[in-house]
Enzyme design. Structure first.
Site, short mmCIF file in Angstrom:
data_model
loop_
_atom_site.label_atom_id
_atom_site.label_comp_id
_atom_site.label_asym_id
_atom_site.label_seq_id
_atom_site.Cartn_x
_atom_site.Cartn_y
_atom_site.Cartn_z
CG ASP B 529 66.00 35.70 61.66
OD1 ASP B 529 65.81 34.52 61.95
OD2 ASP B 529 66.99 36.35 62.04
CD GLU B 532 62.53 30.50 64.58
OE1 GLU B 532 62.21 31.58 65.09
OE2 GLU B 532 63.43 30.39 63.73
CG ASP B 609 71.33 32.58 64.81
OD1 ASP B 609 71.27 32.83 63.59
OD2 ASP B 609 70.60 33.14 65.64
#
Lengths: 547, 949
Positions: B529, B532, B609
């Protein structure tokens, strides 16, 4: 029909059945269903007897019956919805242990499920690992544990009786106390009545006395009296305002401390504009030149609040400078009369005066700013004391009576545990449970204690949990629960609360605490208080009590 | 609500603003692009054309030399690459003594591309080129042609003589060449201007705005931009094409909207700059977590595409024009065209051009370059149960048990960040997860797996071995000064793993060894996760662009690749967790949030999310479809919605939709109430269980679809335009999904209280309701009753698909279960379908350990054909599956003359013939008939036939 996950059949009965009948029951059929499979030619689906199939289609690994009854020993009907099934599952004989049913979907899936089917017969096709028969070993261990469990349950039942006795004793104590209190109340009432009478007499007597005249007089007197009253009024409201200010200051301090803490603790890097704005605003606020509450001001306030006397203001001085009052004129009038007449007039006047006073025409010297006589004061305080005693006894009775009607659980048994606490470690916290009191979470990482709620009520809940070998588990069925509510508020959330689910056990013990959701805690607790006489769980019993 | 102030608009992103302005200036008719291909420099060799583009600069005689290559590939794809000579040679000076590389970033291909680069042998210069152009014929039988205009430089790509794609047709090509910073006040005259059209407009009116050239500040961070302005821009037009799709990831419609304002259109370009967007908004061109700069344009019977291989921040403007046909020429419809404008902050212009002509061709060609989706382990396509967080190991065991108790199938339990000790990855919180081994063991008993999260931020903490090694070995991302970069994330102050460095990858692999990551086992898989990367205190919640990665590439150059390098490293780590596994590895499973072109080779993705609200459920369908046609089909959205508490109705509908996400995971935020299916109560739990069971029954079909994706790049769930490329009315439909090539069509209910849904049929074939065989026929919209317990699922005639009907606890426990084949017939009585099976976990399939069958129904006979290629392990595997049979054949829509028939003839391997029972149930009142063949007992790995005549 709802199919239970695993049905363990009473061990004694089952071993008897297995020993006596080596019947040609198809694989996976339990003895109680054997009758459906007797015919050698055909088979009728158990719940749909109008569907008849050849006997060879039983356990041929193809599902023919809409109730799955033709495939008791394979997973061929594992696609059917549970509610349709005629059989409770695949029957494991488990020789050496208790027979059991496992869902047919467990048959030949390649997983050994010895905890459910210890003889490994559910994996008869050998799809995955070989599953050996472990019933001898598992059965032995189970019996040993079961023995202990039974013993524990017997002890639990015994302990429950003790708790009941204790609870009964405590209840009796309360009842006795109420009785005592009631007697005391009767006494106190008599005393109050007597004192009231005494006080009235004394007061009447005193009123009749020619006392030093009230001090009021003239306009100045009135003004002084008003000024005095006004000053008193201002002082008391100043007092109140100061108290409010102090309170507000305390709260402000608390808030500022919180924000200071927030300012040091917040994550300065998380890109939350809301938080950043709040922090910036706080910094500006904190940097602003605040006018601190000066000690001087405080000192002044304290001075101002002192008695007038201490402030050099002697009301008496001004009150003394008065003209003749009306009453004085009345008294003086006598002086112009002959002695004989004076006595008569005197008596009449005395009566008249009392009448006038009692009818509110003349001011009562006792209340009109004049000093009460010691006798009146004493009588009053004696009466007040007696009244206080009476009301305190009465409120004690109310409290105790409320306690008697309060729900202390089945048979009021939790009265015995009241004010006792138990605790247990779970993860990074120690959890505490005080019976009928509070629940709390204590951090091991030093974050302090958090209240998880205060006892509010009893309730019941249907649970369906496995019982581990040591017996420390809720099991299945209805259980008594206690709700603890209004604990510490969660950030951005509700007040914390906890629910205590209880099962019969010898020891009062917290088995498990889970924060099922944020700020909602579930305690699984063993206690003898919820047992029945025979060491079972007593939720159903409580329900009956309620009816 | 998304915090808009945290993310840039085009206007706040200097290069985007400059290029948009450039485009606006180019609108004027006097505009001429200042880029010319010098014809004297053109050479053509081995399918590759090279030359030099000369860029004219206002008031300077010297021209900027931009080397260009146009490669024509064997696959029919063309690649256009433009670089800057001065920077290739390193002939520039960086400001601030920057250590950054001087070249334009030229390694995106090394990460994104894995094949398809073989030059075309047949491509050749055409002799028919017009004056001032060079023409190359290439592609299948030379039907493709690239016409390269010299002055101004432009390219037209034609198929069968018709122009499909145009580069620089609007003259928006812009490569901001390197220039030294000149102090304005000191020597205003010497200022070197940006390229401007000639004749140059009056200077005072159009003073070049340098404010975004040398430094840019946003959200308190200042980008030092040591190389100054260096953006690239290019217009790509699709004449005659009304629809463009692709360029994920955006929460937008499948058919992309126009971006320069107007009613119902966006004002901002679609942005690609991988970002952790908290509570992202729907129907927006805002950037999200991942980027695939691959776009396809579609019109009736033709699909073409472009792939913009650039890893820097990228914006794409889209405008459409309707050229009304000459009013006098009746009958000829006006043509629609789509014009796009691609803008990237740095790097090369590197464009791949695909000429189709079908969506399948375009997606396949893209897959040839960037790789096809990995064939996942079978468990990975089953049902995943996640939550932030299961709080203790006992909690996990308890959840696992409850699924069993309620007979709800589930394959994977997930652990979010709370399992770690103080968010230190590769550790377990000793207070809450003190026995992770036992937890894994308990879960494994039901054939289940675990996924634990590992993020790229490494906590700065004394005695934490991971951060100490990272620092010592310099495996972290560096700041602009070359020191290890420090930022803030979940664990507090952290460093970031720089997975661009091959040595970092080696080290990373070591961390996952069972011996090192104690408590994990063969059934532990990984979730990456925040890659980015998400940096809480960084500009736009990510890293400063002047940070430096391995090889001293600026973060600016590689940002969109960062996530992929990280999950790639994890993928490699999972191949070698023990000596034994190194020799015979099992397929890794890695879930990633950030991605780029090529991520499909080693990971699954989810849409991040989302909110537990109905519109988020609706938005998930086009997002998942878009992933599919963009080469990365292993995609899903958090079932139930991440933030907030879904109503039970929403939760139920979400499971029904999720059962058709290729990646099917329920997930929830830490502040939400628990919502595992068994907590939903009546009737919701039962309905959710039914949806899960449907997914499990269809797993053989899903797995076959994944196999197809892994060898052809085809999407797993498909939009209407892909399945019906000729159906113009359906090109914008993005709320219903076809499951691969099975004819299964679902239209999830995404609104509250719905009692019915309108499903769109793209052709005139017969469609049967999956559950009751109700018939729907006729192109267009049909209303289907859809109460809460109904999944809208239709079966198109002409297909055969496999099922495994026996419900087990997990997919692993279904491995040796028999199959049911469903044959769906229309009036022509024909159908076909496929089944692919292997062990579902190892790489043995690469050595032939699989069964691949084609089922064909025609002339009343159903037969199974082998379409696999024999390999070393084929025989062994087929033997292992010897006991696995077809236990049931269901024929839907069989002809009425079968009425009264009770037997079918079964032949195995062409020999043995026996009669097997069948039962015909006539279809009444608008329903199709059903035939059930009772246990034909055909081996799944063998050839056989069943005759109904």
């Amino acid at each position: 029909m709802k199919v239970a996950h695993v049905v363990v059949i009473a061990i004694g009965a089952a071993s008897h059945v297995i020993a006596s009948s080596e019947s040609p029951r198809p694989r996976g059929v339990g003895p109680e269903f054997g009758k459906h499979y007797k015919s050698a030619q055909s088979f009728k689906c158990i719940n749909r007897p109008e569907i008849e199939i050849g006997k060879s289609q039983v356990n041929d690994d193809y599902c023919d019956c809409p109730d799955g009854s033709d495939e008791p020993g394979t997973a061929a009907c594992a696609h059917l919805n549970n509610t349709l099934l005629a059989l409770p599952g695949y029957y494991c004989k488990n020789k050496g242990h208790a027979p059991s049913y496992v869902p047919v979907s467990y048959v030949n899936d390649g997983a050994c499920d010895h905890d459910l089917c210890c003889d490994g017969s559910d994996e008869w096709a050998g799809v995955g690992d070989k599953c050996s028969d472990r019933c001898a070993e598992i059965g032995k261990a189970w019996r040993k544990q079961n023995e202990q469990r039974q013993k524990a349950l017997t002890n639990a039942a015994k302990r429950r009786k003790e708790l009941l006795v204790d609870a009964e004793r405590r209840k009796k104590e309360v009842e006795d106390r109420i009785k005592t209190l009631k007697t005391e109340v009767t006494g106190a009432e008599v005393k109050v009545e007597a004192l009231e009478k005494e006080f009235a007499d004394i007061e009447r007597r005193e009123k009749a006395k020619v006392v030093k005249a009230p001090k009021e007089g003239g306009k100045i007197g009135v003004l002084v009296s008003l000024a005095k009253g006004r000053t008193q009024e201002l002082r008391s409201s100043l007092e109140r305002v100061k108290a409010e200010r102090d309170d507000a200051q305390t709260r402000l301090k608390e808030l500022e401390d919180m924000l200071t803490q927030f300012h040091t603790d917040y994550n300065p890097n998380f890109n939350d504009e809301g938080v950043k704005r709040a922090v910036k605003a706080w910094e500006d606020y904190a940097a602003r030149d605040k006018t601190p509450v000066q000690d001087v001001v405080n000192r002044d306030l304290t001075e101002i609040l002192k008695d007038d006397g201490e402030n050099g203001l002697d009301w008496a001085e001004f009150e003394g400078e008065h003209k003749e009052s009306d009453i004085d004129v009345l008294y003086k009038f006598e002086e112009y009369l002959p002695a004989s007449l004076r006595d008569w007039v005197d008596a009449k006047l005395r009566d008249l005066r009392i009448i006038l006073i009692e009818n509110g025409i003349l001011p009562d010297p006792a209340t009109a700013g004049g000093e009460e006589s010691k006798a009146v004061v004493d009588a009053r305080s004696a009466l007040d004391a007696a009244r206080n005693t009476l009301s305190s006894r009465n409120s004690d009775i109310t409290n105790h009576e409320a306690d008697l009607t309060k729900d202390y659980g089945p048979d009021g048994i939790f009265r015995a545990l009241k004010d006792q606490c138990i605790s247990a470690d779970s993860g990074e916290y120690e959890y505490e449970l005080c019976w009928m009191g509070n629940t709390a979470q204590k951090s091991k990482k030093g974050h302090g204690n958090t209240s998880l709620g205060t006892f509010t009520r009893f309730d019941t809940m249907v649970v369906d949990e496995d019982v581990p070998a040591d017996g420390r588990g809720l099991g299945s069925g209805e259980r008594i629960v206690m709700h603890y509510e209004n604990g510490q508020h969660c950030w951005n959330g509700p007040a914390r609360s906890s629910v205590i689910v209880m099962a019969c056990a010898e020891k009062d013990e917290i088995w498990k605490v889970v924060e099922a959701e944020k700020c909602t805690y579930r305690y699984e607790v063993g206690t003898a208080a919820v047992c029945t006489d025979n060491g079972k769980n007593g939720a159903a019993a409580q329900k009956k009590d309620e009816l | 609500m998304v915090k808009h102030e945290n993310f840039k608009t085009c206007d706040q992103s200097g290069f985007c603003k400059r290029n948009r302005l450039y485009a606006d200036n180019a609108e004027v008719s006097s505009w001429t692009s200042p880029y010319e291909l010098d014809p004297r420099t053109i050479t053509f060799k081995n399918g590759e054309l090279s030359g030099i583009i000369l860029k004219s600069i206002e008031k300077r005689s010297e021209k900027v030399r931009l080397p260009i290559t146009i490669s024509f590939l064997e696959s029919g794809t063309a690649r256009v690459t433009v670089d800057e000579e001065k920077r290739q040679k390193g002939d520039i000076v960086l400001r601030h003594d920057s250590k950054a590389r001087k070249e334009r970033y030229n390694e995106a291909g090394a990460w994104a591309l894995v094949g398809g680069l073989a030059p075309s042998a047949g491509a050749a210069l055409s002799g028919e080129a017009k004056q001032g152009t060079t023409s190359v014929k290439y592609g299948p039988a030379g039907t493709f042609e690239a016409v390269i205009g010299h002055a101004p430089f432009r390219i037209e790509f034609k198929r069968d003589g018709v122009t499909q794609i145009q580069l620089n047709e609007r003259g928006l090509l812009n490569m901001e060449h390197w220039r030294p910073k000149v102090d304005k006040a000191a020597a205003p005259e010497a200022k070197e201007g940006e390229a401007l059209p000639a004749p140059a407009p009056p200077k005072d009116e159009n003073e070049v705005d340098e404010s975004t050239w040398w430094e840019e500040s946003f959200g308190g961070n200042t980008d030092t931009k040591p190389r100054g302005p260096e953006s690239i821009g290019l217009d790509i037009s699709f004449p005659g094409y009304d629809h463009v799709y692709g360029i994920p990831e955006h929460a937008s419609s499948l058919s992309l909207k126009t971006t320069r304002g107007g009613d119902g259109n966006y004002k901002e370009p679609y942005r690609l700059y991988n970002s952790d967007v908290f509570e992202y908004e729907l129907d927006s061109p805002m950037t999200l977590y991942g980027a695939i700069p691959f776009m396809q344009a579609h019109r009736k019977d033709s699909t073409v595409g472009v792939f913009w291989l650039n890893a820097a921040e990228t914006w794409v403007d889209i405008v459409k024009s309707k050229t009304a046909a000459n009013k006098l020429s009746l009958g000829i419809a006006g043509t629609s065209s789509t014009q796009t404008h691609w803008i990237s902050e740095s790097g090369l212009i590197d464009v791949f051009v695909f000429l189709g002509p079908t969506p399948k061709d375009v997606v396949h060609s893209y897959g040839e370059l960037t790789g096809y989706t990995q064939l996942p382990q079978e468990f990975a396509i089953a049902h995943h149960q996640c939550r932030w967080n299961y709080v203790t190991d006992e909690d996990v065991i308890d959840v696992n048990k409850k699924f069993n108790k309620h007979n709800i199938p589930m394959d994977v339990l997930w652990l979010d960040i709370e399992y770690t000790e103080y968010k230190k990855y590769f550790t377990w919180d000793p207070l809450t997860f003190d026995d992770p081994e036992n937890m894994h063991k308990q879960v494994a008993k039901s054939g289940r797996k675990m996924v634990t999260i590992i993020d790229p931020h490494i906590k700065i903490a004394d005695g934490y071995h991971v951060v100490e090694e990272l620092k010592k070995k310099q495996f972290g991302v560096k700041n602009k000064d070359g020191d290890i970069y420090e930022g803030h994330c979940w664990p507090g102050q952290s460093h970031w793993v720089d997975a661009f460095n091959p040595l970092t990858i080696n080290w990373w692999k070591g961390l996952f060894q069972y011996a090192n990551f104690k408590g994990t086992g063969p059934n532990t898989f990984i979730w990456n996760d925040m890659n980015e990367p998400s940096v809480f205190n960084g500009p736009e919640t990510t890293m400063p662009k002047d940070n430096l990665h391995h090889g001293n590439w600026e973060h600016r150059d590689v940002h969109n690749l960062n996530g992929m390098t990280f999950h790639n490293a994890t993928y490699q780590a999972l191949l070698s967790r023990s000596k034994a596994e190194e020799k015979s590895p099992r397929r890794p499973f890695v879930l990633t949030r950030a991605f780029y072109s090529g991520s499909q080779r080693s990971s699954a993705m989810w849409t991040g999310d989302n909110l537990a609200e109905w519109p988020a459920l609706a938005a998930s369908i086009p997002m998942v479809l878009n992933q599919g046609i963009s080469g990365y089909p292993f995609a899903g959205a958090d079932v139930g919605g991440f933030f907030g508490n879904p109503s039970k109705e929403l939760l139920t509908r979400w499971y029904q939709a999720g059962a058709f996400y290729p990646f099917f995971r329920a997930h929830a935020h830490i502040d939400t109430r628990r919502r595992e299916p068994y907590l939903a109560g009546d009737p919701y739990m039962g309905i959710i269980t039914d949806a899960l069971r449907l997914r499990y029954a269809l797993l053989p079909t899903w797995y076959t679809a994944f196999h197809e994706a892994s060898v052809t790049g085809a999407p797993i769930v498909r939009p209407n335009f892909y399945v019906h490329p000729e159906d113009e009315a359906g090109f914008a439909i993005d709320d219903q999904m076809y499951l691969a090539d099975t004819g299964l069509l679902t239209k999830p209910v995404v609104t509250e209280g719905a009692e019915s849904v309108d499903i769109y049929l793209g052709d005139d074939k017969v469609y049967y309701d999956y559950f009751d065989y109700s018939i729907y026929k006729g192109k267009g919209s049909h209303t289907i009753k859809a109460p809460l317990d109904k999944i809208t699922l239709l079966m198109q005639e002409g297909h055969i698909f496999p099922r495994r009907d026996r419900q087990r606890r997990s997919s692993a426990l279904m491995k040796f279960d028999p199959y049911t084949l469903v044959v769906v017939l229309g009036p022509d009585g024909k159908g076909q379908g496929e089944l692919y099976i292997d062990d579902g976990e190892s790489f043995d399939y690469e050595s032939g350990a699989y069964i691949h069958r084609k089922f064909i129904f025609e002339n009343g006979i159903l037969r199974s054909e082998d379409i696999g290629k024999k390999g070393k392990l084929t025989g062994q595997y087929v033997k292992k599956m010897d006991a696995v049979r077809v236990e049931r054949v269901i024929v839907v829509g069989g002809p009425g003359e079968w009425k009264g028939k009770s037997k079918v003839k079964v032949s195995r391997e062409g020999k043995e013939v026996k009669n097997v029972e069948m039962k015909f149930v006539e279809g009444k009142s608008g329903k199709g008939s059903e035939v059930v063949v009772r246990d034909p007992n055909c081996k799944i790995g063998e050839g056989w036939s069943i005759s109904f005549v």
